[in-house]
Design an enzyme around this catalytic site. Sequence first.
Site, mmCIF file in Angstrom:
data_model
loop_
_atom_site.group_PDB
_atom_site.id
_atom_site.type_symbol
_atom_site.label_atom_id
_atom_site.label_comp_id
_atom_site.label_asym_id
_atom_site.label_seq_id
_atom_site.Cartn_x
_atom_site.Cartn_y
_atom_site.Cartn_z
ATOM 1 N N HIS A 25 -1.048 5.574 8.687
ATOM 2 C CA HIS A 25 -0.888 4.364 7.884
ATOM 3 C C HIS A 25 -0.495 4.725 6.457
ATOM 4 O O HIS A 25 -0.602 5.881 6.042
ATOM 5 C CB HIS A 25 -2.181 3.545 7.911
ATOM 6 C CG HIS A 25 -1.960 2.070 7.821
ATOM 7 N ND1 HIS A 25 -2.229 1.363 6.675
ATOM 8 C CD2 HIS A 25 -1.490 1.180 8.727
ATOM 9 C CE1 HIS A 25 -1.948 0.079 6.886
ATOM 10 N NE2 HIS A 25 -1.490 -0.054 8.113
ATOM 11 N N SER B 168 0.807 -1.225 0.000
ATOM 12 C CA SER B 168 0.000 0.000 0.000
ATOM 13 C C SER B 168 0.837 1.270 0.000
ATOM 14 O O SER B 168 0.315 2.342 -0.325
ATOM 15 C CB SER B 168 -0.933 0.007 1.221
ATOM 16 O OG SER B 168 -1.854 -1.043 1.153
ATOM 17 N N PHE C 165 -10.315 8.586 16.438
ATOM 18 C CA PHE C 165 -11.295 7.812 17.200
ATOM 19 C C PHE C 165 -10.734 6.580 17.897
ATOM 20 O O PHE C 165 -11.422 5.982 18.718
ATOM 21 C CB PHE C 165 -12.445 7.401 16.271
ATOM 22 C CG PHE C 165 -13.233 8.566 15.755
ATOM 23 C CD1 PHE C 165 -14.099 9.258 16.587
ATOM 24 C CD2 PHE C 165 -13.091 8.987 14.440
ATOM 25 C CE1 PHE C 165 -14.823 10.343 16.120
ATOM 26 C CE2 PHE C 165 -13.808 10.074 13.959
ATOM 27 C CZ PHE C 165 -14.681 10.747 14.805
ATOM 28 N N HIS D 212 -0.928 -9.876 -0.841
ATOM 29 C CA HIS D 212 -1.691 -9.110 -1.818
ATOM 30 C C HIS D 212 -1.763 -9.891 -3.126
ATOM 31 O O HIS D 212 -1.062 -10.881 -3.313
ATOM 32 C CB HIS D 212 -1.030 -7.761 -2.068
ATOM 33 C CG HIS D 212 -1.034 -6.868 -0.872
ATOM 34 N ND1 HIS D 212 -0.250 -5.733 -0.771
ATOM 35 C CD2 HIS D 212 -1.743 -6.925 0.291
ATOM 36 C CE1 HIS D 212 -0.471 -5.139 0.386
ATOM 37 N NE2 HIS D 212 -1.366 -5.854 1.056
ATOM 38 N N ASP E 220 -5.699 0.199 -4.368
ATOM 39 C CA ASP E 220 -4.245 0.206 -4.483
ATOM 40 C C ASP E 220 -3.707 -1.117 -5.011
ATOM 41 O O ASP E 220 -2.765 -1.163 -5.787
ATOM 42 C CB ASP E 220 -3.589 0.561 -3.144
ATOM 43 C CG ASP E 220 -4.166 -0.213 -1.964
ATOM 44 O OD1 ASP E 220 -5.100 -1.031 -2.164
ATOM 45 O OD2 ASP E 220 -3.696 0.012 -0.835
ATOM 46 N N HIS E 221 -4.360 -2.199 -4.618
ATOM 47 C CA HIS E 221 -3.946 -3.542 -5.033
ATOM 48 C C HIS E 221 -5.097 -4.488 -4.730
ATOM 49 O O HIS E 221 -6.094 -4.092 -4.121
ATOM 50 C CB HIS E 221 -2.684 -3.984 -4.284
ATOM 51 C CG HIS E 221 -2.842 -3.917 -2.785
ATOM 52 N ND1 HIS E 221 -3.594 -4.822 -2.073
ATOM 53 C CD2 HIS E 221 -2.377 -3.021 -1.874
ATOM 54 C CE1 HIS E 221 -3.580 -4.491 -0.787
ATOM 55 N NE2 HIS E 221 -2.854 -3.398 -0.645
ATOM 56 N N ASP F 296 -8.483 -4.273 3.316
ATOM 57 C CA ASP F 296 -7.192 -4.949 3.205
ATOM 58 C C ASP F 296 -6.870 -5.767 4.456
ATOM 59 O O ASP F 296 -6.454 -6.928 4.372
ATOM 60 C CB ASP F 296 -6.112 -3.897 2.973
ATOM 61 C CG ASP F 296 -4.706 -4.439 3.085
ATOM 62 O OD1 ASP F 296 -4.250 -5.094 2.137
ATOM 63 O OD2 ASP F 296 -4.053 -4.202 4.119
ATOM 64 N N GLU G 203 -10.072 6.832 26.034
ATOM 65 C CA GLU G 203 -11.123 5.818 25.892
ATOM 66 C C GLU G 203 -10.761 4.506 26.568
ATOM 67 O O GLU G 203 -11.636 3.799 27.085
ATOM 68 C CB GLU G 203 -11.392 5.578 24.404
ATOM 69 C CG GLU G 203 -12.605 4.716 24.133
ATOM 70 C CD GLU G 203 -12.925 4.652 22.649
ATOM 71 O OE1 GLU G 203 -13.897 3.968 22.291
ATOM 72 O OE2 GLU G 203 -12.209 5.298 21.843
#
Length: 498
Positions: A164, A103, A281, A440, A369-370, A328, A227
């Site tokens: 990410h 990615s 979040f 992938h 992306d893939h 993914d 949290e």
Amino acid sequence: CTSIFTPLTRGIALELEESPEFWRSQAQRTLQAALDRTPNTNVAKNIVLFLGDGMGITTYTAARILKGQLQNQSGEETVTNMDTFPYVGLAKTYSVDFQIPDSAATATAYLCGVKTNLNTIGVSAAARNGVCRSQKGNEVTSILRWAKDAGKAVGIVTTTRVQHATPATSYAHSASRKWYSDADLPASARTNNCTDIASQLLSNTDIDVIIGGGRKYMTPRGTRDPEYPRDYSSRGRRKDGRHLIQEWQSLKAGKVAHYVWNKTDFDAVDPETTDYLMALFEPGDMHFDLERDPLMDPSIAETTEKAIRILSRNPNGFFLLVEGGRIDQAHHAGRGSMALHEAVALDRAVGKALELTNEEETLIVVTADHSHPLVINGYPFRGNSILGKSPLWASDMMPFTTLMYGNGPGNKMEGGKRPDIRKTSGYVQLAAVPLKSATHGGEDVVILARGPMAHLLQGVHEQSYIAHAMAYAACVGTDRRHCAARPAVAAARNQAGP
């Protein structure tokens, strides 16, 4: 292997479809729509790029069926929001050094317009994976940066952590996609003055809307998560003592800037008066949509809507990246059902974007992306649950599912035999080759487009072409020929640039 929809509905559908006129009329309507279509050659004021991480064509097809079946339909004939896009192309996904990409390399291609090496983000292929000194001088910028330099508002929405690979490539340059915080930097990277991805979220580009997960990479080591205060794995990771959330708030002094970490505060944010929004979040990635607590975390459709409403305040327009990133991650775990539900959730977000924007001025692109090594197989009957089993039995006299993987954690043998899927709870799709995490896939991925200059994305292209086509449509970046050919008002709106 029974159909999930009612006999009455099935009977009506069969009666219609058994008539040749049904298919002829449908084809004529589609043909006329194609004949009536003329390319929209406007300058794109806005761009929304939807990225289904790991959403290969098999996932795309299976998600369509699932969406229909969740609505008590057969599923195969369902028309998703993505299916309504008039222009369709394919992208070649290989990276410079690998036949099957990750990615990071792919994000650099479709966001920065340059193919690169595996695991690297925002740098050319002259940089080497994990080698800090190799990234110096080889940085490449993304269309998000080009849009910001052109005076547009910009935003990222993801279901993963905002550090990410996919969202990070829109703003960061790193020889390793894994350098989320400074705690992840090896000694050699520190020695050569490389910076972590989270810190670049503040320093590289002034991003108006940031929505996803990733709180723990933004706070000093040991900082309790609001949290999950008792969960040590959710606590801050940074060794340098920086509190990037507080720094972000300080940088936005004098502006209406909101930082939120729960849905209650998120819902209270008024997009009509908000200049900046950072919504994180989760400590890491957000929950899968099926496991999401709707009282704590908004859906990707809700976050997409909030982002568009805030960004739309900019009279020059906006660029928004929306990533369905956990498609993914579900595939890596062999959880086909979870992956398809994530893709359906992304399609709902696409529908929300269609509601909130005008096709005459907004270019919307959906791509991946893939892919992943997922197949639909076994001759299931029409309307058979896409998550169910084939009516065929294998030569070992055991059933198998319609969805299967080429490799992954679903390869489990019991006494030299495949397990009986009818007796398995927490089902993971069967896989031919045992791996802890599925790889992938390397086939081309679909590009769907509608809006200004969407016809540029027809055909088979290198993945790096996507960024250039979008930039041309919006007159951002270095190629301004489209602006020069349009009315002066459009050119004036986009006159600033990198």
